[in-house]
Structure formats: structure tokens, C-alpha cells
Design a protein around this motif. Structure first.
Motif, PDB file in Angstrom:
ATOM      1  N   PHE A 193      43.202  93.363  97.140  1.00 23.01           N
ATOM      2  CA  PHE A 193      43.049  93.685  95.602  1.00 23.01           C
ATOM      3  C   PHE A 193      43.193  95.265  95.381  1.00 23.01           C
ATOM      4  CE2 PHE A 193      41.266  89.396  95.542  1.00 23.01           C
ATOM      5  CZ  PHE A 193      41.081  89.231  94.310  1.00 23.01           C
ATOM      6  N   GLY A 194      42.660  96.139  96.436  1.00 25.54           N
ATOM      7  CA  GLY A 194      42.736  97.518  96.044  1.00 25.54           C
ATOM      8  C   GLY A 194      44.163  98.062  96.046  1.00 25.54           C
ATOM      9  N   LEU A 195      44.984  97.499  97.096  1.00 24.31           N
ATOM     10  CA  LEU A 195      46.507  97.847  97.159  1.00 24.31           C
ATOM     11  C   LEU A 195      47.233  97.235  95.916  1.00 24.31           C
ATOM     12  CD1 LEU A 195      47.117  96.990 101.038  1.00 24.31           C
ATOM     13  CD2 LEU A 195      46.906  99.483  99.837  1.00 24.31           C
ATOM     14  N   VAL A 196      46.853  96.192  95.391  1.00 22.24           N
ATOM     15  CA  VAL A 196      47.673  95.810  94.169  1.00 22.24           C
ATOM     16  C   VAL A 196      47.135  96.525  92.724  1.00 22.24           C
ATOM     17  CG1 VAL A 196      47.613  93.568  92.549  1.00 22.24           C
ATOM     18  CG2 VAL A 196      47.878  93.154  95.185  1.00 22.24           C
ATOM     19  N   GLY A 197      45.899  96.722  92.922  1.00 21.87           N
ATOM     20  CA  GLY A 197      45.538  97.579  91.717  1.00 21.87           C
ATOM     21  C   GLY A 197      45.939  98.973  91.688  1.00 21.87           C
ATOM     22  N   GLY A 198      46.008  99.700  92.900  1.00 22.77           N
ATOM     23  CA  GLY A 198      46.822 100.883  93.092  1.00 22.77           C
ATOM     24  C   GLY A 198      48.067 101.039  92.690  1.00 22.77           C
ATOM     25  N   ARG A 199      48.733  99.950  92.967  1.00 23.11           N
ATOM     26  CA  ARG A 199      50.022  99.771  92.616  1.00 23.11           C
ATOM     27  C   ARG A 199      50.386  99.550  91.106  1.00 23.11           C
ATOM     28  NH1 ARG A 199      54.627 102.227  94.095  1.00 23.11           N
ATOM     29  NH2 ARG A 199      56.726 101.039  93.834  1.00 23.11           N
ATOM     30  N   LEU A 200      49.504  98.748  90.663  1.00 24.35           N
ATOM     31  CA  LEU A 200      49.648  98.372  89.063  1.00 24.35           C
ATOM     32  C   LEU A 200      49.261  99.567  88.045  1.00 24.35           C
ATOM     33  CD1 LEU A 200      47.897  94.666  88.787  1.00 24.35           C
ATOM     34  CD2 LEU A 200      50.392  95.307  88.444  1.00 24.35           C
ATOM     35  N   TYR A 201      48.638 100.349  88.589  1.00 25.00           N
ATOM     36  CA  TYR A 201      48.156 101.534  87.845  1.00 25.00           C
ATOM     37  C   TYR A 201      49.258 102.867  87.944  1.00 25.00           C
ATOM     38  CZ  TYR A 201      45.841 105.582  86.109  1.00 25.00           C
ATOM     39  OH  TYR A 201      45.308 106.730  85.442  1.00 25.00           O
ATOM     40  N   HIS A 202      49.836 102.599  89.009  1.00 22.66           N
ATOM     41  CA  HIS A 202      51.039 103.488  89.148  1.00 22.66           C
ATOM     42  C   HIS A 202      52.192 103.025  88.460  1.00 22.66           C
ATOM     43  CE1 HIS A 202      54.140 106.041  90.793  1.00 22.66           C
ATOM     44  NE2 HIS A 202      54.833 104.814  91.361  1.00 22.66           N
ATOM     45  N   VAL A 203      52.454 101.927  88.275  1.00 22.23           N
ATOM     46  CA  VAL A 203      53.650 101.331  87.763  1.00 22.23           C
ATOM     47  C   VAL A 203      53.321 101.581  86.202  1.00 22.23           C
ATOM     48  CG1 VAL A 203      54.968  99.240  87.327  1.00 22.23           C
ATOM     49  CG2 VAL A 203      54.145  99.867  89.519  1.00 22.23           C
ATOM     50  N   ILE A 204      52.114 101.132  85.857  1.00 20.69           N
ATOM     51  CA  ILE A 204      51.865 101.050  84.310  1.00 20.69           C
ATOM     52  C   ILE A 204      51.893 102.638  83.797  1.00 20.69           C
ATOM     53  CG2 ILE A 204      49.994 100.923  82.542  1.00 20.69           C
ATOM     54  CD1 ILE A 204      49.075  98.399  84.202  1.00 20.69           C
ATOM     55  N   THR A 205      51.323 103.917  84.613  1.00 23.23           N
ATOM     56  CA  THR A 205      51.148 105.004  83.877  1.00 23.23           C
ATOM     57  C   THR A 205      52.376 105.929  84.396  1.00 23.23           C
ATOM     58  OG1 THR A 205      50.056 105.537  86.020  1.00 23.23           O
ATOM     59  CG2 THR A 205      48.747 105.115  84.326  1.00 23.23           C
ATOM     60  N   ASP A 206      53.272 105.352  85.245  1.00 24.24           N
ATOM     61  CA  ASP A 206      54.548 106.007  85.439  1.00 24.24           C
ATOM     62  C   ASP A 206      55.735 104.950  85.179  1.00 24.24           C
ATOM     63  OD1 ASP A 206      53.918 108.618  86.259  1.00 24.24           O
ATOM     64  OD2 ASP A 206      52.942 107.649  88.126  1.00 24.24           O
ATOM     65  N   ASN A 207      55.656 104.429  84.415  1.00 21.65           N
ATOM     66  CA  ASN A 207      56.579 102.979  83.954  1.00 21.65           C
ATOM     67  C   ASN A 207      57.890 103.651  83.750  1.00 21.65           C
ATOM     68  OD1 ASN A 207      57.140 103.568  80.830  1.00 21.65           O
ATOM     69  ND2 ASN A 207      54.879 103.600  81.203  1.00 21.65           N
ATOM     70  N   GLN A 208      58.288 104.984  83.238  1.00 17.29           N
ATOM     71  CA  GLN A 208      59.616 105.467  83.201  1.00 17.29           C
ATOM     72  C   GLN A 208      60.237 105.688  84.209  1.00 17.29           C
ATOM     73  OE1 GLN A 208      56.600 107.029  82.807  1.00 17.29           O
ATOM     74  NE2 GLN A 208      56.741 108.986  84.242  1.00 17.29           N
ATOM     75  N   LYS A 209      59.504 105.493  85.514  1.00 18.97           N
ATOM     76  CA  LYS A 209      60.392 105.440  86.940  1.00 18.97           C
ATOM     77  C   LYS A 209      61.113 104.115  87.004  1.00 18.97           C
ATOM     78  CE  LYS A 209      57.350 109.259  89.008  1.00 18.97           C
ATOM     79  NZ  LYS A 209      56.558 109.335  90.134  1.00 18.97           N
ATOM     80  N   TYR A 210      60.620 103.141  86.616  1.00 20.50           N
ATOM     81  CA  TYR A 210      61.112 101.959  86.855  1.00 20.50           C
ATOM     82  C   TYR A 210      61.615 101.203  85.707  1.00 20.50           C
ATOM     83  CZ  TYR A 210      57.723 102.940  90.515  1.00 20.50           C
ATOM     84  OH  TYR A 210      57.255 103.946  91.681  1.00 20.50           O
ATOM     85  N   PHE A 211      61.520 101.463  84.489  1.00 21.98           N
ATOM     86  CA  PHE A 211      61.760 100.511  83.412  1.00 21.98           C
ATOM     87  C   PHE A 211      62.603 101.343  82.331  1.00 21.98           C
ATOM     88  CE2 PHE A 211      58.085  98.732  84.916  1.00 21.98           C
ATOM     89  CZ  PHE A 211      58.133  97.471  85.418  1.00 21.98           C
ATOM     90  N   GLY A 212      63.590 100.924  81.936  1.00 26.14           N
ATOM     91  CA  GLY A 212      64.567 101.704  80.939  1.00 26.14           C
ATOM     92  C   GLY A 212      65.959 101.625  81.536  1.00 26.14           C
ATOM     93  N   PRO A 213      66.934 102.272  80.599  1.00 24.97           N
ATOM     94  CA  PRO A 213      68.303 102.402  81.219  1.00 24.97           C
ATOM     95  C   PRO A 213      68.607 103.179  82.435  1.00 24.97           C
ATOM     96  CG  PRO A 213      67.793 103.137  78.545  1.00 24.97           C
ATOM     97  CD  PRO A 213      66.610 103.023  79.256  1.00 24.97           C
TER      98      PRO A 213
END
Length: 326
Positions: free
Chosen positions: A66-86
């Protein structure tokens, strides 16, 4: 300036090694080592408080994933510009081996996993959290070594003796890659504040603080865990202000500055209010109280089953179908 450079801290040449096609990543090894230390230390503290050996491992089976998933989700949400967009690759959000775990999400969702595990075992979550607290913050310190190998999470330029040298890393194909590449030239492209090291040392200090306070004041009911959260966030607040890596901003400040401040306030409030609950829980006494209740429930269920069987048997004997003509 030359003397300052000579006195600085060198970075590792690489953070990934290969056994044939299999990559061995220093970041992952540090995370694994931290988890092992947290479970080992938490187990010792739990047993010393009256718990049963092996229960921390049972809880970790729920908390760690649960912790690993939560840690990754928080990172992806707060740094979404690294993964989503043009020009971005959304599937890279799944590449956890390349780094990127937010401690806030890891603790939050890890706590959910721990709650599930504790509920299944009949263990009070606050008592378990108190036992795990120093091991968790020590695991965070160990995990920060992974950032050292990845050449990430550093601050601005500095001439201080403990400045960190940052090297240009390249792949065998000649492509620049800070994570998977290798430094072939040890001329630093930057000398920066090693904020990962500041946090590592701070975390170890927090571990010592909460162990001392726990022994001296016999903290219980989640207060040791609250002290860990308050201590960690106090350090994270000022360290976050020093970092220069890319991050999501709110009103010109990094999002984790606000998160640190809010979580710190919440932890302090809980620490103060939980004092009214009295001294530390007696785990053995709680277990002794819970076992008779559990046994009573079992016995009641058995009595109910016996009564139903007797009723069924009686109805079967007295039913018309059971009476045969002579």
C-alpha cells in the motif's frame, strides 16, 4: 575556489549496474534495505511492548505494498508534468524503478494497509504505529542514499566544503542520462547543497529523539508516531525550501512546503490531545482482554450451532415424513 572543489563530496559514477540484461538499481536496493530495517526494528520494539513476534511482519505484508503504491501516486499527481502533456509518455508513470516516491502518499496509504492488517489481527493501530515510528524514519534516511546514487534532490550552488559534485552521465550510445548513464568525466558541472544528505542526517536525529522521548515519557496511543511526523515535517519544511529540482508550485512555493507545514500542525495537535488518553497501552493486557471476549464469541456461536442442530433433529423426528406406518 580550487580548494573548495577539492574538498567537496564526489557523486557516484553511476546508480545502475547490470547483471546481463538485469539492471541492479541502487535506489531500489536502498528502499529494500530501509524496509528491512523498519520491520526488524519495529518487530523488536513491538515484542518489547508485549506484542507477539511475527506480527509486525504480518502487518508489513499489507502496509508495504500500500505504501509503495501511495508513494508513487503522490509523486505522479504532484509531478504530473513529467508524465502527461505534449511529448510525454504516460506509461513512464509506472516506472517506479526510475525513482519518484512521495513520502506523504507512502505514509498515508501505508497507514491504510497497516490498519487493514491490524484489524485482521485485532491489534490497535496507534500502538503498532508507535512501535514502528523510529524504524520508519530510519528507513527514510536509508532511502535518501538512493537519491545520492541517482544524483537528484539537491539544492542550489554552494562553495561549502560539503558541497556535492554533480557529473554529466552518458549511456554507451552517448546519450545523456542522469539515472542510467555513467560519469566518464569527473569534472563537476555543478557543486550543490546535498539536501538529500541534510534530510538523511535530520531523519536519524528524529529517530534518536523519539526513542529517547518514548523511553522517558512512556508515550502511547500514537503519540510516538505523532512526534515522528512532527519532527520529520519540521526538517522537511526548511530542506524543501533549499531544493532546486523541478516541482509543482503553489503561490510560488513548492507544494511540499505547504504539505509539510499542514502535516506538522496536525501532528502537534494530535500529540497534545492524545495525552488525555493516559500512559502507554499494555499490549499484553489488551490481548488478554480481547482473547476471553473472542473465546466467548466462539463459545456462543458453538452453542447456537448446537441448538440449531438439536432443533433440526427434533423437527425431523416429529415431522409426518419421519413417522412410518407399522
Amino acid at each position: 575556489m580550487l580548494n573548495a572543489v577539492l574538498a567537496t563530496i564526489p557523486s557516484p559514477d553511476q546508480g545502475v549496474w547490470y547483471l546481463g540484461p538485469l539492471p541492479i538499481r541502487a535506489y531500489a536496493l536502498c528502499i529494500i534495505a530501509g524496509i528491512i530495517v523498519a520491520i526488524w526494528w519495529g518487530e523488536r520494539r513491538w515484542v518489547a511492548r508485549g506484542g507477539i513476534k511475527g506480527e509486525v511482519t504480518d502487518i508489513a505484508v499489507w502496509a508495504v505494498p500500500f505504501g509503495l503504491v501511495g508513494g508513487r501516486l503522490y509523486h505522479v499527481i504532484t509531478d504530473n508534468q513529467k508524465y502527461f502533456g505534449p511529448g510525454k509518455n504516460p506509461l513512464a508513470a509506472l516506472e517506479i524503478w526510475n525513482g519518484g516516491l512521495g513520502i506523504w502518499g507512502a505514509i498515508a496509504l501505508g497507514a491504510v494497509g497497516a490498519w487493514i492488517g491490524c484489524r485482521r489481527k485485532g491489534i490497535p493501530l496507534p500502538a503498532m504505529a508507535d512501535a514502528l515510528a523510529p524504524g520508519i524514519v530510519t528507513a527514510q534516511a536509508i532511502g535518501r542514499l538512493g537519491n545520492y546514487f541517482n544524483q537528484e534532490l539537491y539544492g542550489g550552488d554552494t562553495t561549502l566544503p560539503w558541497g556535492l559534485e554533480i557529473y554529466r552521465r552518458v549511456t554507451p550510445e552517448g546519450r545523456e542520462d542522469a539515472l542510467a548513464g555513467v560519469a566518464i568525466d569527473h569534472t563537476p558541472i555543478q557543486v550543490v547543497h546535498p539536501t538529500f544528505l541534510y534530510e538523511l542526517l535530520w531523519n536519524l536525529g528524529v529517530a534518536l529523539l523519539i526513542v529517547w522521548a518514548d523511553r522517558k515519557f512512556r508515550l502511547g496511543h500514537g503519540r510516538t508516531f505523532a512526534l515522528y511526523v512532527a519532527g520529520y515535517t519540521a526538517g522537511r519544511f526548511w530542506i524543501e525550501l533549499m531544493r532546486t529540482d523541478e516541482a509543482t508550485l503553489i503561490f510560488g512555493q513548492r507544494v511540499n512546503v505547504f504539505v509539510s507545514g499542514l502535516v506538522f500542525i496536525g501532528a502537534v495537535i494530535y500529540f497534545v490531545l492524545a495525552r488525555s488518553r493516559g500512559e502507554r497501552e499494555d499490549i499484553a493486557a489488551l490481548r488478554a482482554t480481547a482473547e476471553p471476549e473472542s473465546q466467548a464469541v466462539v463459545e456462543k456461536n458453538e452453542e447456537t450451532d448446537d441448538a440449531e442442530e438439536e432443533k433440526t433433529s427434533s423437527e425431523s423426528v416429529n415431522s409426518p415424513e419421519s413417522v412410518k406406518p407399522e
